[in-house]
Scaffold this motif. Sequence first.
Motif, PDB file in Angstrom:
ATOM      1  N   GLU A 101       0.824  -1.206   0.000  1.00  0.00           N
ATOM      2  CA  GLU A 101       0.000   0.000   0.000  1.00  0.00           C
ATOM      3  C   GLU A 101       0.861   1.260   0.000  1.00  0.00           C
ATOM      4  OE1 GLU A 101      -2.678  -0.210   3.297  1.00  0.00           O
ATOM      5  OE2 GLU A 101      -3.344  -2.245   2.820  1.00  0.00           O
ATOM      6  N   ASN A 102       0.238   2.348  -0.437  1.00  0.00           N
ATOM      7  CA  ASN A 102       0.898   3.649  -0.438  1.00  0.00           C
ATOM      8  C   ASN A 102       1.305   4.013   0.992  1.00  0.00           C
ATOM      9  OD1 ASN A 102       1.866   6.007  -1.596  1.00  0.00           O
ATOM     10  ND2 ASN A 102      -0.096   7.071  -1.503  1.00  0.00           N
ATOM     11  N   GLY A 103       2.576   4.367   1.157  1.00  0.00           N
ATOM     12  CA  GLY A 103       3.076   4.742   2.476  1.00  0.00           C
ATOM     13  C   GLY A 103       3.672   3.606   3.272  1.00  0.00           C
ATOM     14  N   GLY A 129       5.295   4.480  -2.783  1.00  0.00           N
ATOM     15  CA  GLY A 129       4.311   5.495  -3.158  1.00  0.00           C
ATOM     16  C   GLY A 129       4.797   6.916  -2.974  1.00  0.00           C
ATOM     17  N   ASP A 130       3.818   7.835  -2.919  1.00  0.00           N
ATOM     18  CA  ASP A 130       4.144   9.258  -2.902  1.00  0.00           C
ATOM     19  C   ASP A 130       3.817   9.945  -1.581  1.00  0.00           C
ATOM     20  OD1 ASP A 130       1.403   9.168  -3.006  1.00  0.00           O
ATOM     21  OD2 ASP A 130       1.215  10.151  -4.963  1.00  0.00           O
ATOM     22  N   ARG A 131       3.495   9.181  -0.561  1.00  0.00           N
ATOM     23  CA  ARG A 131       3.245   9.787   0.745  1.00  0.00           C
ATOM     24  C   ARG A 131       4.562  10.174   1.416  1.00  0.00           C
ATOM     25  NH1 ARG A 131      -1.389   6.068   3.730  1.00  0.00           N
ATOM     26  NH2 ARG A 131      -3.083   6.500   2.254  1.00  0.00           N
ATOM     27  N   GLN A 132       4.481  11.215   2.243  1.00  0.00           N
ATOM     28  CA  GLN A 132       5.631  11.571   3.051  1.00  0.00           C
ATOM     29  C   GLN A 132       5.793  10.546   4.169  1.00  0.00           C
ATOM     30  OE1 GLN A 132       7.917  14.157   2.601  1.00  0.00           O
ATOM     31  NE2 GLN A 132       6.868  14.153   0.612  1.00  0.00           N
ATOM     32  N   SER A 134       6.296   8.950   7.810  1.00  0.00           N
ATOM     33  CA  SER A 134       5.907   9.392   9.149  1.00  0.00           C
ATOM     34  C   SER A 134       7.160   9.640   9.984  1.00  0.00           C
ATOM     35  CB  SER A 134       5.039   8.332   9.823  1.00  0.00           C
ATOM     36  OG  SER A 134       5.812   7.166  10.096  1.00  0.00           O
ATOM     37  N   ARG A 256      14.276   9.701   1.021  1.00  0.00           N
ATOM     38  CA  ARG A 256      13.079  10.254   1.648  1.00  0.00           C
ATOM     39  C   ARG A 256      12.998   9.877   3.110  1.00  0.00           C
ATOM     40  NH1 ARG A 256       8.659   7.602  -2.055  1.00  0.00           N
ATOM     41  NH2 ARG A 256      10.115   5.881  -1.696  1.00  0.00           N
TER      42      ARG A 256
END
Length: 258
Positions: A101-103, A129-132, A134, A256
């Motif tokens: 999943e994304n993230g 994915g493209d989520r920042q 945590s 990232r």
Amino acid sequence: GVEELARRGIAIGNGEAVMENARLIKSPDEILAMRRSIIACEAAMGEMEAALKPGISENELWAELHRGNIARGGEWIETRLLSSGPRTNPWFQECSSRVIENGDLVAFDTDLIGPYGFCADLSRTWLCGDRQPSNEQRDLFRIAADQIAHNTDLMRPGISFRDLAERSAVPPDDCYPTRYGVLYHGVGLADEYPTLPHAGDWTDDTPDGVLEPGMVLCVESYIGRLGGHEGVKIEEQILITETGNEKLSAYKLDERLL
């Protein structure tokens, strides 16, 4: 056959220790073959990372590493150590049909026998994915990356196995119970001697020795909190040189998460 040799006065012993010590120092040709295996492995890792998008399954992503290894003349992969999201904690869960999943964090260990029969044993953890990421994902990754950097710097000729273990950085208290089983291990045609546990796991039976030029070891880190949601796995392959060490693995860490 053993009984007949014994009857003729020929003693039989376990050859594993003899062979492991014979393989301890790598020749220039062996190092060259290992470099070739790592290059092939990291090229396949690049194809994995390009394929890593939300919706791909763990098995599908792992297949990219297999395909890339075989396409470049590699041989086989010893494990199925790729997991994502909540399956990254604890470590040592094999890849499955779970959809990434994304993230999610995605962690893996190549355990790959590549071209010329030499092992490329590398681990990375990526963010899907493209989520920042945590704060918790960043924190786990920072701890793992710092441990690898500190422990790699200790890997110099002349240091004893025991001293290396005692001076090594270890996971913090809330991550120590889920620690990786060893801090360092030899590598060549596969995982090889020596295997160096955490200082707290050292026993009277743990072999001691000294790092010497020509030895190749992997330095390991797994950071996941006991009862936590995710974890981070990083592993590098290191050649001991006359003056220090050379990191044979070159695949970048996920910036990232840094």
